[in-house]
Design a protein around this motif. Structure first.
Motif, mmCIF file in Angstrom:
data_model
loop_
_atom_site.group_PDB
_atom_site.id
_atom_site.type_symbol
_atom_site.label_atom_id
_atom_site.label_comp_id
_atom_site.label_asym_id
_atom_site.label_seq_id
_atom_site.Cartn_x
_atom_site.Cartn_y
_atom_site.Cartn_z
ATOM 1 N N LEU A 162 27.198 12.836 7.648
ATOM 2 C CA LEU A 162 26.824 11.893 8.573
ATOM 3 C C LEU A 162 26.759 12.473 10.172
ATOM 4 O O LEU A 162 25.949 12.172 10.847
ATOM 5 C CB LEU A 162 27.696 10.546 8.688
ATOM 6 N N GLY A 163 27.615 13.392 10.424
ATOM 7 C CA GLY A 163 27.744 14.036 11.624
ATOM 8 C C GLY A 163 26.441 14.935 11.691
ATOM 9 O O GLY A 163 25.790 15.101 12.873
ATOM 10 N N GLY A 164 26.304 15.717 10.628
ATOM 11 C CA GLY A 164 25.029 16.358 10.755
ATOM 12 C C GLY A 164 23.579 15.824 11.046
ATOM 13 O O GLY A 164 22.841 16.024 11.703
ATOM 14 N N LEU A 165 23.716 14.515 10.276
ATOM 15 C CA LEU A 165 22.432 13.758 10.505
ATOM 16 C C LEU A 165 22.257 13.420 11.894
ATOM 17 O O LEU A 165 21.242 13.226 12.337
ATOM 18 C CB LEU A 165 22.587 12.528 9.481
ATOM 19 N N GLN A 166 23.335 12.807 12.460
ATOM 20 C CA GLN A 166 23.573 12.475 13.709
ATOM 21 C C GLN A 166 23.114 13.402 14.855
ATOM 22 O O GLN A 166 22.194 13.240 15.459
ATOM 23 C CB GLN A 166 24.817 11.854 14.139
ATOM 24 N N ASP A 167 23.501 14.775 14.513
ATOM 25 C CA ASP A 167 23.154 15.863 15.380
ATOM 26 C C ASP A 167 21.588 16.181 15.259
ATOM 27 O O ASP A 167 20.996 16.513 16.258
ATOM 28 C CB ASP A 167 24.065 17.026 15.007
ATOM 29 N N GLU A 168 21.301 16.357 14.145
ATOM 30 C CA GLU A 168 19.701 16.733 13.971
ATOM 31 C C GLU A 168 18.836 15.727 14.294
ATOM 32 O O GLU A 168 17.875 16.038 14.828
ATOM 33 C CB GLU A 168 19.479 17.118 12.499
ATOM 34 N N LEU A 169 19.217 14.372 14.322
ATOM 35 C CA LEU A 169 18.486 13.378 15.015
ATOM 36 C C LEU A 169 18.289 13.317 16.377
ATOM 37 O O LEU A 169 17.129 13.282 17.058
ATOM 38 C CB LEU A 169 18.926 11.894 14.417
ATOM 39 N N GLN A 170 19.276 13.728 16.905
ATOM 40 C CA GLN A 170 19.434 13.724 18.277
ATOM 41 C C GLN A 170 18.437 14.891 19.048
ATOM 42 O O GLN A 170 17.795 14.958 19.888
ATOM 43 C CB GLN A 170 20.815 13.976 18.919
ATOM 44 N N GLN A 171 18.899 15.980 18.157
ATOM 45 C CA GLN A 171 17.831 17.314 18.490
ATOM 46 C C GLN A 171 16.296 16.929 18.129
ATOM 47 O O GLN A 171 15.401 17.103 18.984
ATOM 48 C CB GLN A 171 18.262 18.543 17.723
ATOM 49 N N LEU A 172 16.146 16.335 17.053
ATOM 50 C CA LEU A 172 14.483 16.038 16.875
ATOM 51 C C LEU A 172 14.026 15.023 17.711
ATOM 52 O O LEU A 172 12.862 15.210 18.274
ATOM 53 C CB LEU A 172 14.415 15.462 15.449
ATOM 54 N N LEU A 173 14.760 13.920 18.138
ATOM 55 C CA LEU A 173 14.390 12.987 19.017
ATOM 56 C C LEU A 173 14.346 13.201 20.422
ATOM 57 O O LEU A 173 13.863 12.387 21.317
ATOM 58 C CB LEU A 173 14.729 11.650 18.562
ATOM 59 N N GLY A 174 15.476 13.933 20.901
ATOM 60 C CA GLY A 174 15.651 14.252 22.322
ATOM 61 C C GLY A 174 16.567 12.988 23.044
ATOM 62 O O GLY A 174 15.960 12.811 24.133
ATOM 63 N N LEU A 175 17.061 12.261 22.193
ATOM 64 C CA LEU A 175 17.915 11.204 22.605
ATOM 65 C C LEU A 175 19.134 10.919 21.803
ATOM 66 O O LEU A 175 19.422 11.425 21.060
ATOM 67 C CB LEU A 175 16.852 9.891 22.676
ATOM 68 N N ARG A 176 20.175 10.068 22.642
ATOM 69 C CA ARG A 176 21.389 10.029 21.927
ATOM 70 C C ARG A 176 21.101 9.071 20.641
ATOM 71 O O ARG A 176 20.355 8.169 20.919
ATOM 72 C CB ARG A 176 22.254 9.302 22.812
ATOM 73 N N VAL A 177 21.865 9.416 19.526
ATOM 74 C CA VAL A 177 21.801 8.535 18.526
ATOM 75 C C VAL A 177 23.081 8.094 18.034
ATOM 76 O O VAL A 177 23.979 9.096 17.835
ATOM 77 C CB VAL A 177 20.943 9.294 17.240
ATOM 78 N N GLU A 178 23.198 7.084 17.406
ATOM 79 C CA GLU A 178 24.665 6.550 16.812
ATOM 80 C C GLU A 178 24.253 6.128 15.753
ATOM 81 O O GLU A 178 23.636 5.372 15.173
ATOM 82 C CB GLU A 178 25.042 5.463 17.833
ATOM 83 N N VAL A 179 24.999 6.792 14.414
ATOM 84 C CA VAL A 179 24.832 6.566 13.289
ATOM 85 C C VAL A 179 26.248 5.949 12.608
ATOM 86 O O VAL A 179 27.196 6.395 12.871
ATOM 87 C CB VAL A 179 24.733 7.945 12.022
#
Length: 75
Positions: free
Chosen positions: A58-75
Motif C-alpha cells: 500500500l505504501g508503494g502504491l501511494q508513493d508511485e501514484l504520487q510520482q505518476l500524478l504529481g500530487l499528494r495521494v492518500e490511500v
C-alpha cells in the motif's frame, strides 16, 4: 493539476499500479467526488487489498501514484 483531471488522464496507469501492488476496486472520495478539488487538493483513494497484501504494498502504491500524478495521494 486538479486530482479530478489527473485521474481522468492517467486512468489506465493508475489501474496498472493498483494491480502491481495487489489492490483492486479503487474508489475516490473527498473533494474530488464533491467536485470541489483544486490545484492544491490531494487525491483520496479507498482500495480493497487482495490476500497477501501488506503495508509495504500500500505504501508503494501511494508513493508511485504520487510520482505518476504529481500530487499528494492518500490511500
Amino acid at each position: 493539476m486538479k486530482p479530478s483531471f489527473a485521474i481522468q488522464s492517467k486512468r489506465a496507469d493508475i489501474l496498472a499500479l493498483a494491480q502491481k501492488y495487489h489492490a483492486q476496486n479503487l474508489r475516490v472520495f473527498g473533494s474530488v467526488v464533491k467536485h470541489e478539488d483544486n490545484d492544491e487538493s490531494d487525491l483520496d483513494l479507498l482500495v480493497d487489498a487482495l490476500p497477501g497484501t501488506n503495508l509495504f504494498h500500500l505504501g508503494g502504491l501511494q508513493d508511485e501514484l504520487q510520482q505518476l500524478l504529481g500530487l499528494r495521494v492518500e490511500v
